[in-house]
Motif scaffolding. Structure first.
Motif, PDB file in Angstrom:
ATOM      1  N   SER A 132       0.819  -1.221   0.000  1.00 17.98           N
ATOM      2  CA  SER A 132       0.000   0.000   0.000  1.00 17.98           C
ATOM      3  C   SER A 132       0.850   1.267   0.000  1.00 17.98           C
ATOM      4  CB  SER A 132      -0.917   0.011   1.228  1.00 17.98           C
ATOM      5  OG  SER A 132      -0.154  -0.099   2.408  1.00 17.98           O
ATOM      6  N   GLN A 133       2.150   1.116   0.270  1.00 17.87           N
ATOM      7  CA  GLN A 133       3.056   2.262   0.248  1.00 17.87           C
ATOM      8  C   GLN A 133       4.388   1.825  -0.357  1.00 17.87           C
ATOM      9  OE1 GLN A 133       3.037   3.282   4.571  1.00 17.87           O
ATOM     10  NE2 GLN A 133       2.093   5.199   3.922  1.00 17.87           N
ATOM     11  N   CYS A 136       8.094   2.272   4.162  1.00 17.80           N
ATOM     12  CA  CYS A 136       7.199   2.435   5.315  1.00 17.80           C
ATOM     13  C   CYS A 136       7.916   3.275   6.362  1.00 17.80           C
ATOM     14  CB  CYS A 136       6.810   1.082   5.893  1.00 17.80           C
ATOM     15  SG  CYS A 136       5.653   1.262   7.280  1.00 17.80           S
ATOM     16  N   ARG A 155       6.159   6.923   0.043  1.00 22.23           N
ATOM     17  CA  ARG A 155       4.942   7.559  -0.492  1.00 22.23           C
ATOM     18  C   ARG A 155       3.794   6.572  -0.535  1.00 22.23           C
ATOM     19  NH1 ARG A 155       2.991   6.304  -5.555  1.00 22.23           N
ATOM     20  NH2 ARG A 155       4.461   5.678  -7.178  1.00 22.23           N
ATOM     21  N   ASN A 156       2.589   7.137  -0.496  1.00 22.44           N
ATOM     22  CA  ASN A 156       1.386   6.314  -0.624  1.00 22.44           C
ATOM     23  C   ASN A 156       1.231   5.839  -2.056  1.00 22.44           C
ATOM     24  OD1 ASN A 156       0.635   6.647   2.031  1.00 22.44           O
ATOM     25  ND2 ASN A 156      -0.704   8.398   1.618  1.00 22.44           N
ATOM     26  N   GLY A 186       4.356  -1.246   3.614  1.00 24.65           N
ATOM     27  CA  GLY A 186       3.624  -0.051   4.032  1.00 24.65           C
ATOM     28  C   GLY A 186       2.566  -0.311   5.084  1.00 24.65           C
ATOM     29  N   PRO A 188      -1.152   0.262   5.712  1.00 26.84           N
ATOM     30  CA  PRO A 188      -2.332   0.618   4.902  1.00 26.84           C
ATOM     31  C   PRO A 188      -3.161   1.760   5.482  1.00 26.84           C
ATOM     32  CG  PRO A 188      -2.230  -1.759   5.272  1.00 26.84           C
ATOM     33  CD  PRO A 188      -1.135  -1.165   6.082  1.00 26.84           C
ATOM     34  N   LEU A 190      -2.219   4.345   6.932  1.00 25.12           N
ATOM     35  CA  LEU A 190      -1.647   5.672   6.665  1.00 25.12           C
ATOM     36  C   LEU A 190      -1.928   6.088   5.220  1.00 25.12           C
ATOM     37  CD1 LEU A 190       1.769   5.620   8.584  1.00 25.12           C
ATOM     38  CD2 LEU A 190      -0.394   6.690   9.258  1.00 25.12           C
ATOM     39  N   ASN A 191      -2.521   5.197   4.464  1.00 24.86           N
ATOM     40  CA  ASN A 191      -2.951   5.504   3.089  1.00 24.86           C
ATOM     41  C   ASN A 191      -4.456   5.193   3.017  1.00 24.86           C
ATOM     42  OD1 ASN A 191      -3.035   6.011   0.335  1.00 24.86           O
ATOM     43  ND2 ASN A 191      -1.972   4.126  -0.252  1.00 24.86           N
ATOM     44  N   TYR A 192      -5.163   5.659   4.043  1.00 26.66           N
ATOM     45  CA  TYR A 192      -6.529   5.204   4.312  1.00 26.66           C
ATOM     46  C   TYR A 192      -7.461   5.349   3.096  1.00 26.66           C
ATOM     47  CZ  TYR A 192     -10.862   4.442   6.891  1.00 26.66           C
ATOM     48  OH  TYR A 192     -12.062   3.936   7.329  1.00 26.66           O
ATOM     49  N   ASN A 194      -7.080   5.819  -0.113  1.00 23.50           N
ATOM     50  CA  ASN A 194      -6.784   5.020  -1.309  1.00 23.50           C
ATOM     51  C   ASN A 194      -7.000   3.523  -1.058  1.00 23.50           C
ATOM     52  OD1 ASN A 194      -6.172   7.310  -2.696  1.00 23.50           O
ATOM     53  ND2 ASN A 194      -3.955   7.019  -2.686  1.00 23.50           N
ATOM     54  N   VAL A 195      -6.617   3.059   0.134  1.00 27.40           N
ATOM     55  CA  VAL A 195      -6.779   1.621   0.434  1.00 27.40           C
ATOM     56  C   VAL A 195      -8.265   1.263   0.474  1.00 27.40           C
ATOM     57  CG1 VAL A 195      -6.532  -0.110   2.279  1.00 27.40           C
ATOM     58  CG2 VAL A 195      -4.557   1.241   1.556  1.00 27.40           C
TER      59      VAL A 195
END
Ligand code: SF4
Length: 372
Positions: A132-133, A136, A155-156, A186, A188, A190-192, A194-195
């Motif tokens: 997901s990233q 991390c 990055r995400n 990553g 996930p 922290l890339n809420y 988009n995930v």
């Protein structure tokens, strides 16, 4: 401005195509063609007028991730190495799963002492572990991803970059893909946004239609995001990963403890438990001599008291060699303590070790197994 159709959910597809005069029913057909069938052009979509297709073809893009390499381990795990548009490398893993009936029968035979150890069962389906990233930032002490320093920084990943991992692995799968696990590189949560959007596209009936309950998102405990997830009431499963049952023991292993202390994580976990209605899965990264004593199991049981919880034990996979996986006796004692307190516990099979495909080892390495 190019329109990346592979980044769009159904609503966004409708909005984007509306500007080209495409009605919502036809936008839904384009969504299915792009997100389920993986089309990379408008050729063949002749239920769109030639004028519309020409206008869309001028603006639409269908980006792909380059597959740099695939490596197959002896146990059937396959690790994929993908190159992102700016050159960064991420990994994903195709995990073979047996038929659930066969797995149950094997478990019963083992309980009766009729099967000595893990017997390789034929593959019936796959679950896909995706990143997901890129890198991390949470830097868990036992995790190779946390030690990576991507050239442009962590990055995400965009929605399309996560979907592209699934699409590529699915296209090459010789059995159905029954689940997706956000447990690769990553954190996930922290890339809420988009995930969640990726999971919604994957589970959409007009998209890949993977059952929402078979999509799992693993977090080391981003407490505010767990609370948000609980409040939004998703069908996807959350797995909360702990490596210790006290703040003091967790801090050196998971520096995220400073930002989201264990007490806060557990408050959020209780909110999630109340919203999901089922058992909450806690993954516990077992490390020999560090967190696998009977006293650690007792502390964990106290932490989970009053929660409908189950524990999945994951052997640490530390390529630096500093942390060692637990010994069988440690696992047995730990498991017995939890079972004595009515907490279900299982040990996750750590597959694909020789190709660096196990939990904690995703670091864009290129060794072991058979490359193809
Ligand atoms: S275990 Fe997960 S959260 Fe921790 S450093 Fe590795 S990828 Fe990041």
């Amino acid at each position: 401005m190019p329109v990346n159709l592979r980044d769009l959910d159904l609503a966004a597809m409708g909005a984007a195509l509306g500007g080209y005069g495409v009605d919502s029913a036809k936008a839904a057909r384009v969504f299915a063609a792009v997100q389920r069938d993986g089309v990379a052009s408008f050729d063949g979509l002749d239920w769109l007028s030639a004028t519309t297709r020409r206008a869309l073809a001028a603006d639409a893009i269908f980006p792909e991730l380059e597959i740099v390499e695939r490596r197959r381990a002896a146990d059937g795990f396959v690790k994929y190495l993908f190159r992102l548009p700016e050159g960064g490398l991420i990994e994903a893993v195709r995990i073979p799963l047996p038929d659930p009936g066969d797995a149950r029968a094997l478990k019963q035979r083992r309980r009766r002492g009729e099967a000595a150890g893990l017997v390789a069962l034929p593959t019936a389906k796959y679950t896909l572990c995706v990143s997901s990233q890129l890198g991390c930032a949470l830097a868990c002490d036992f995790c190779a991803t946390g030690r990576l320093r991507p050239a442009g920084g962590v990055r995400n990943l965009a929605v399309w970059e996560m979907l592209a991992q699934v699409r590529a692995m699915r296209a090459e799968a010789d059995h159905p893909v029954a689940g997706v696990l956000f447990l690769g590189m990553g954190e996930p949560l922290l890339n809420y946004d988009n995930v969640i959007r990726t999971a919604q596209i994957l589970s959409h009936p007009a998209g890949p239609a993977i059952a929402g309950e078979s999509i799992s998102i693993s977090t080391v405990g981003v407490a505010p995001a767990i609370r948000r997830f609980a409040a939004e009431g998703h069908r996807f499963r959350l797995i909360i990963s702990l490596a210790a049952a006290s703040s003091e023991a967790r801090l050196p292993l998971m520096p995220a403890e400073k930002r989201w202390p264990l007490a806060e994580v557990m408050t959020a976990a209780r909110e999630y438990a109340a919203s999901c209605g089922g058992r909450v899965t806690f993954a516990y990264v077992g490390i020999s001599g560090v967190n696998m004593g009977r006293e650690d199991a007792c502390r964990l049981a106290e932490l989970l008291a009053g929660l409908r919880a189950k524990v999945t034990l994951i052997d640490v996979n530390d390529d630096s060699g500093r942390y060692q996986p637990p010994k069988d006796e440690e696992v047995k004692d730990f498991r017995d303590e939890l079972l004595a307190r009515q907490i279900p516990v299982s040990r996750r099979y750590a597959g694909g070790r020789e190709i660096g495909a196990a939990c904690g080892t995703l670091a864009a390495t290129r060794a072991g197994g058979e490359a193809f």
